[in-house]
Write a protein that holds these residues in place. Sequence first.
Motif, PDB file in Angstrom:
ATOM      1  N   TYR A  10       4.748   8.009 -13.035  1.00  0.00           N
ATOM      2  CA  TYR A  10       3.961   8.865 -12.146  1.00  0.00           C
ATOM      3  C   TYR A  10       4.630   8.879 -10.778  1.00  0.00           C
ATOM      4  N   THR A  11       4.337   9.896  -9.981  1.00  0.00           N
ATOM      5  CA  THR A  11       4.803   9.926  -8.602  1.00  0.00           C
ATOM      6  C   THR A  11       3.691  10.441  -7.693  1.00  0.00           C
ATOM      7  N   ILE A  12       3.697   9.943  -6.464  1.00  0.00           N
ATOM      8  CA  ILE A  12       2.823  10.438  -5.405  1.00  0.00           C
ATOM      9  C   ILE A  12       3.726  11.020  -4.327  1.00  0.00           C
ATOM     10  N   ASP A  13       3.564  12.288  -4.012  1.00  0.00           N
ATOM     11  CA  ASP A  13       4.399  12.937  -3.003  1.00  0.00           C
ATOM     12  C   ASP A  13       3.974  12.502  -1.601  1.00  0.00           C
ATOM     13  N   CYS A  14       4.966  12.256  -0.740  1.00  0.00           N
ATOM     14  CA  CYS A  14       4.725  11.768   0.611  1.00  0.00           C
ATOM     15  C   CYS A  14       5.495  12.626   1.610  1.00  0.00           C
ATOM     16  N   HIS A  15       5.201  12.465   2.897  1.00  0.00           N
ATOM     17  CA  HIS A  15       5.810  13.290   3.943  1.00  0.00           C
ATOM     18  C   HIS A  15       7.133  12.747   4.438  1.00  0.00           C
ATOM     19  N   ASP A  16       7.418  11.474   4.129  1.00  0.00           N
ATOM     20  CA  ASP A  16       8.587  10.808   4.704  1.00  0.00           C
ATOM     21  C   ASP A  16       9.062   9.729   3.729  1.00  0.00           C
ATOM     22  N   ILE A  17      10.184   9.104   4.049  1.00  0.00           N
ATOM     23  CA  ILE A  17      10.655   7.968   3.260  1.00  0.00           C
ATOM     24  C   ILE A  17       9.610   6.858   3.319  1.00  0.00           C
ATOM     25  N   VAL A  18       9.251   6.303   2.182  1.00  0.00           N
ATOM     26  CA  VAL A  18       8.253   5.239   2.100  1.00  0.00           C
ATOM     27  C   VAL A  18       8.958   3.900   2.275  1.00  0.00           C
ATOM     28  N   THR A  19       8.514   3.141   3.277  1.00  0.00           N
ATOM     29  CA  THR A  19       9.177   1.884   3.619  1.00  0.00           C
ATOM     30  C   THR A  19       8.529   0.674   2.947  1.00  0.00           C
ATOM     31  N   THR A  20       7.274   0.791   2.540  1.00  0.00           N
ATOM     32  CA  THR A  20       6.594  -0.282   1.824  1.00  0.00           C
ATOM     33  C   THR A  20       5.339   0.288   1.168  1.00  0.00           C
ATOM     34  N   VAL A  21       4.844  -0.393   0.140  1.00  0.00           N
ATOM     35  CA  VAL A  21       3.662   0.075  -0.586  1.00  0.00           C
ATOM     36  C   VAL A  21       2.880  -1.129  -1.078  1.00  0.00           C
ATOM     37  N   GLU A  22       1.543  -0.985  -1.132  1.00  0.00           N
ATOM     38  CA  GLU A  22       0.718  -2.126  -1.544  1.00  0.00           C
ATOM     39  C   GLU A  22      -0.582  -1.651  -2.184  1.00  0.00           C
ATOM     40  N   PHE A  23      -0.802  -2.065  -3.453  1.00  0.00           N
ATOM     41  CA  PHE A  23      -2.109  -1.939  -4.081  1.00  0.00           C
ATOM     42  C   PHE A  23      -3.031  -3.017  -3.513  1.00  0.00           C
ATOM     43  N   SER A  24      -4.333  -2.747  -3.487  1.00  0.00           N
ATOM     44  CA  SER A  24      -5.286  -3.809  -3.171  1.00  0.00           C
ATOM     45  C   SER A  24      -5.307  -4.814  -4.312  1.00  0.00           C
ATOM     46  N   ARG A  25      -5.305  -6.115  -3.954  1.00  0.00           N
ATOM     47  CA  ARG A  25      -5.264  -7.195  -4.944  1.00  0.00           C
ATOM     48  C   ARG A  25      -6.652  -7.649  -5.364  1.00  0.00           C
ATOM     49  N   PHE A  26      -7.694  -6.930  -4.980  1.00  0.00           N
ATOM     50  CA  PHE A  26      -9.062  -7.385  -5.220  1.00  0.00           C
ATOM     51  C   PHE A  26      -9.786  -6.420  -6.160  1.00  0.00           C
TER      52      PHE A  26
END
Length: 319
Positions: A10-26
Motif C-alpha cells: 500500500y502507499t499513502i501519498d504525501c506532499h514532501d519527502i517523508v523523514t520518519t513515520v510512526e504507528f501508535s503502539r497502543f
Amino acid sequence: MSSHPNITKYTIDCHDIVTTVEFSRFEWSSQLIAYGTNSRVSVGTCSFMDEQGMNLAYTQIRDFHHDTRVTSIAWSPDTSLATVPKMLRFCTAGGDRRIRLFTSDLKENDTVKTLEGHTDYINCVTFDPESGDQVASVSDDHTLRIWGKNGDQKLCFPLTSSGMSVCWHQEDISKVMAAEKNGIVRFYSLANQQPILSLDCNSGPLMAADWCFNNPLKVLAFSGSELLFFKTMNSSRATERKHVGNDGGKCAKLSLCNENLVACTGFLGGQVKVFHTKHSQPLLSVKVQVCNGLSWHYRLPIIAVGGDRKVHLWLVNNV
C-alpha cells in the motif's frame, strides 16, 4: 517488486519527502499513524477492511506545523480518538536539537511545548508506555535524558558514544534501554539512577536496537551488516547473529504482534527487508529510492517506511 509472493503493498501519498513515520503502539489508538517531513507532522488513521489487514483506507486528520526537519516521532499512551474531547499527544525530535510535545483536541486547543537541553542531533525519542508522563531521548551529544510532562529535564545519563535508540520496559517504567553507536546496549534504573546491565555487540557501528514488545528478555541490535539477538537472562553476548547484507543498514525493529518478525532498512540503494527469525531467506526484500523511518503496526504484520512523497506499507501475509 517483492521477493516473496505473500506480500501486499500500500502507499499513502504525501506532499514532501517523508523523514520518519510512526504507528501508535497502543491498542486503543493503533489506527493512528504520524509521519514527518521537513516542515510538518501529518496525522491520519489506517483502517483495514478485515482482520488480516487487507484493503487499506487512509484518512487524513490534521497537519501540524514543524519548524524544522522531523527526525523522530513517538505517540503518548493517553492519545485516544474515543474520548470526549478527543486527545492527540505525541512528541518529535527535530533537526534543531529540540524536542516538541504536541497536544490537540482536534478542535481549537492545540499546544506545542519545546524541550531544550541536547547539544547535538537527537536520534530517538519515546514516551513511557504507562502514563505518558515521561519522555526519554538519546542524542549524538552522548547523553540519555529523561523529561517530565511539563518539559523539565529530570535525569541525564552520560553515554560513551552517540545514543542511537531508546526504549522503555513495557511493564516496568523504572527501566530504560539505551543503545550506543559503539555497540554497547545499556539498561538503566531510573529509581536508582544508574546502569544495571549491559550487552556488547562486539562490532559496529550500531545503528539501532529494539526491546521486544511482548518479551522483555529479548533484545535486537543492528550493528554493521548483522542483526544480533540477545537473551538478557543468559549472557551479555548475542545468542544469534543473522547477516542481512554487505552494506551497513539504518534501522531495525521487532514486530509488535510477532516477536519472530524483524524488519530492517538501509543498505546500498535503499532496501527494506523483513525476516522471520526461524527462516534463512527474507520474507520481503525490496528497493525504494528514499527509505526513512520504520514502524510496525500494533496488531498486524504491517510495516511503514517513509519515502519520496509517499509512505510505503507492506503487509507480510501467511507468516
